[in-house]
Design a protein around this motif. Structure first.
Motif, PDB file in Angstrom:
ATOM      1  N   ASP A 126       0.798  -1.225   0.000  1.00  0.00           N
ATOM      2  CA  ASP A 126       0.000   0.000   0.000  1.00  0.00           C
ATOM      3  C   ASP A 126       0.830   1.275   0.000  1.00  0.00           C
ATOM      4  N   ASP A 127       2.145   1.173  -0.134  1.00  0.00           N
ATOM      5  CA  ASP A 127       3.005   2.347  -0.043  1.00  0.00           C
ATOM      6  C   ASP A 127       3.238   3.023  -1.393  1.00  0.00           C
ATOM      7  N   TYR A 128       2.230   3.027  -2.248  1.00  0.00           N
ATOM      8  CA  TYR A 128       2.362   3.745  -3.508  1.00  0.00           C
ATOM      9  C   TYR A 128       0.977   4.166  -4.002  1.00  0.00           C
ATOM     10  N   SER A 129       0.990   5.175  -4.866  1.00  0.00           N
ATOM     11  CA  SER A 129      -0.239   5.649  -5.504  1.00  0.00           C
ATOM     12  C   SER A 129      -0.009   5.682  -7.002  1.00  0.00           C
ATOM     13  N   ARG A 130      -0.980   5.190  -7.757  1.00  0.00           N
ATOM     14  CA  ARG A 130      -0.858   5.143  -9.217  1.00  0.00           C
ATOM     15  C   ARG A 130      -1.684   6.263  -9.840  1.00  0.00           C
ATOM     16  N   TYR A 131      -1.088   6.937 -10.811  1.00  0.00           N
ATOM     17  CA  TYR A 131      -1.748   7.996 -11.558  1.00  0.00           C
ATOM     18  C   TYR A 131      -1.669   7.660 -13.042  1.00  0.00           C
ATOM     19  N   ASP A 132      -2.191   8.510 -13.895  1.00  0.00           N
ATOM     20  CA  ASP A 132      -2.219   8.221 -15.336  1.00  0.00           C
ATOM     21  C   ASP A 132      -0.830   8.009 -15.929  1.00  0.00           C
ATOM     22  N   SER A 133       0.113   8.873 -15.571  1.00  0.00           N
ATOM     23  CA  SER A 133       1.416   8.820 -16.237  1.00  0.00           C
ATOM     24  C   SER A 133       2.580   8.503 -15.306  1.00  0.00           C
ATOM     25  N   HIS A 134       2.290   8.318 -14.023  1.00  0.00           N
ATOM     26  CA  HIS A 134       3.375   8.075 -13.075  1.00  0.00           C
ATOM     27  C   HIS A 134       2.851   7.372 -11.826  1.00  0.00           C
ATOM     28  N   ILE A 135       3.788   6.946 -11.004  1.00  0.00           N
ATOM     29  CA  ILE A 135       3.464   6.302  -9.735  1.00  0.00           C
ATOM     30  C   ILE A 135       4.289   6.988  -8.652  1.00  0.00           C
ATOM     31  N   ALA A 136       3.669   7.296  -7.522  1.00  0.00           N
ATOM     32  CA  ALA A 136       4.387   7.853  -6.378  1.00  0.00           C
ATOM     33  C   ALA A 136       4.582   6.728  -5.370  1.00  0.00           C
ATOM     34  N   VAL A 137       5.835   6.426  -5.061  1.00  0.00           N
ATOM     35  CA  VAL A 137       6.171   5.378  -4.097  1.00  0.00           C
ATOM     36  C   VAL A 137       6.650   6.071  -2.828  1.00  0.00           C
ATOM     37  N   TYR A 138       6.095   5.674  -1.683  1.00  0.00           N
ATOM     38  CA  TYR A 138       6.409   6.332  -0.413  1.00  0.00           C
ATOM     39  C   TYR A 138       7.416   5.508   0.373  1.00  0.00           C
ATOM     40  N   VAL A 139       8.531   6.136   0.724  1.00  0.00           N
ATOM     41  CA  VAL A 139       9.587   5.481   1.483  1.00  0.00           C
ATOM     42  C   VAL A 139       9.956   6.358   2.679  1.00  0.00           C
ATOM     43  N   ASP A 140      10.698   5.779   3.639  1.00  0.00           N
ATOM     44  CA  ASP A 140      11.028   6.503   4.860  1.00  0.00           C
ATOM     45  C   ASP A 140      12.073   7.587   4.674  1.00  0.00           C
ATOM     46  N   ASP A 141      13.021   7.375   3.766  1.00  0.00           N
ATOM     47  CA  ASP A 141      14.093   8.353   3.608  1.00  0.00           C
ATOM     48  C   ASP A 141      14.785   8.147   2.263  1.00  0.00           C
ATOM     49  N   CYS A 142      15.809   8.973   2.011  1.00  0.00           N
ATOM     50  CA  CYS A 142      16.487   8.903   0.706  1.00  0.00           C
ATOM     51  C   CYS A 142      17.270   7.599   0.539  1.00  0.00           C
ATOM     52  N   VAL A 143      17.684   6.960   1.623  1.00  0.00           N
ATOM     53  CA  VAL A 143      18.388   5.679   1.523  1.00  0.00           C
ATOM     54  C   VAL A 143      17.438   4.639   0.931  1.00  0.00           C
ATOM     55  N   GLN A 144      16.208   4.596   1.430  1.00  0.00           N
ATOM     56  CA  GLN A 144      15.222   3.668   0.874  1.00  0.00           C
ATOM     57  C   GLN A 144      14.841   4.048  -0.551  1.00  0.00           C
ATOM     58  N   GLY A 145      14.814   5.373  -0.849  1.00  0.00           N
ATOM     59  CA  GLY A 145      14.531   5.813  -2.215  1.00  0.00           C
ATOM     60  C   GLY A 145      15.590   5.336  -3.183  1.00  0.00           C
ATOM     61  N   SER A 146      16.854   5.429  -2.782  1.00  0.00           N
ATOM     62  CA  SER A 146      17.956   4.943  -3.623  1.00  0.00           C
ATOM     63  C   SER A 146      17.886   3.436  -3.792  1.00  0.00           C
ATOM     64  N   ALA A 147      17.551   2.739  -2.705  1.00  0.00           N
ATOM     65  CA  ALA A 147      17.419   1.277  -2.768  1.00  0.00           C
ATOM     66  C   ALA A 147      16.288   0.881  -3.721  1.00  0.00           C
ATOM     67  N   LEU A 148      15.200   1.651  -3.705  1.00  0.00           N
ATOM     68  CA  LEU A 148      14.082   1.390  -4.613  1.00  0.00           C
ATOM     69  C   LEU A 148      14.544   1.492  -6.069  1.00  0.00           C
ATOM     70  N   LEU A 149      15.251   2.545  -6.397  1.00  0.00           N
ATOM     71  CA  LEU A 149      15.733   2.710  -7.766  1.00  0.00           C
ATOM     72  C   LEU A 149      16.641   1.553  -8.171  1.00  0.00           C
ATOM     73  N   LYS A 150      17.525   1.166  -7.262  1.00  0.00           N
ATOM     74  CA  LYS A 150      18.434   0.051  -7.535  1.00  0.00           C
ATOM     75  C   LYS A 150      17.643  -1.236  -7.794  1.00  0.00           C
ATOM     76  N   GLU A 151      16.613  -1.491  -6.969  1.00  0.00           N
ATOM     77  CA  GLU A 151      15.765  -2.672  -7.151  1.00  0.00           C
ATOM     78  C   GLU A 151      15.101  -2.670  -8.523  1.00  0.00           C
TER      79      GLU A 151
END
Length: 187
Positions: A126-151
């Motif tokens: 449930d940690d994301y929202s889908r829109y027409d052209s993009h998705i917003a993924v919610y993470v705790d901090d920039c470390v998790q954001g970087s890990a998300l991109l790597k994944e």
């Protein structure tokens, strides 16, 4: 030259009163909604002049409903609600406080929405929202954001854009979440 000021438009009258307020060299200036009713180009010039006045060491009291303008030129901000100070602080302090209270949204613009949605359903629930052209993924901090991109890269999910959504004074004041009004930026 022969036209009386009373015949001018509201915006032109606002510009004239702004110019009058800026004539001279004072240690204190008060501007009450200086850019309301003024065209965007003139408002930009007016805010630049206010910034220059501040940089010369003058104190400026600026009232405005335009939170983007306040964010650009303010050292310290007071938010009033029903005549009472609801919150106050530097723009940075207010934004930092807002950011500490919730997960950070990272905007992902995938090449294939279905593929990314499937991946997120399996890993982020449930940690994301889908829109027409993009998705917003919610993470705790920039470390998790970087890990998300790597994944995403490791799982061969093609990404068109990926960036952290920055908070602003509007979100701080009204508590709005990331929504359809996000600007999609290539990064």
């Amino acid at each position: 030259m022969n036209k009386k000021i009373k015949t001018y438009s509201f915006g032109m009258k606002k510009k004239i009163t702004f110019i009058q307020a800026c004539i001279g060299d004072f240690d204190t200036y008060i501007f009450d909604e200086p850019t309301s009713g003024v065209d965007v180009e003139s408002a930009t010039v007016m805010m630049t002049i206010i910034s220059e006045i501040c940089s010369k060491g003058a104190a400026v009291l600026l009232t405005s409903h335009n939170l983007e303008e306040l964010e650009q030129v303010s050292d310290y901000v007071y938010f009033l609600k029903n005549g009472v100070i609801e919150s106050e602080g530097t723009v940075n302090d207010l934004l930092t406080k807002q950011d500490d209270q919730k997960k950070q949204p990272y905007v992902v613009v995938p090449l294939d929405m279905a593929e990314l949605t499937h991946y997120l359903n399996n890993h982020y629930h449930d940690d994301y929202s889908r829109y027409d052209s993009h998705i917003a993924v919610y993470v705790d901090d920039c470390v998790q954001g970087s890990a998300l991109l790597k994944e995403l890269v490791q799982n061969d999910i093609d990404i068109v854009a990926f960036y952290q959504r920055q908070s602003n004074l509007k979100e701080t004041l009204f508590g709005s979440d990331v929504d359809e009004t996000l600007d999609i930026k290539q990064s």
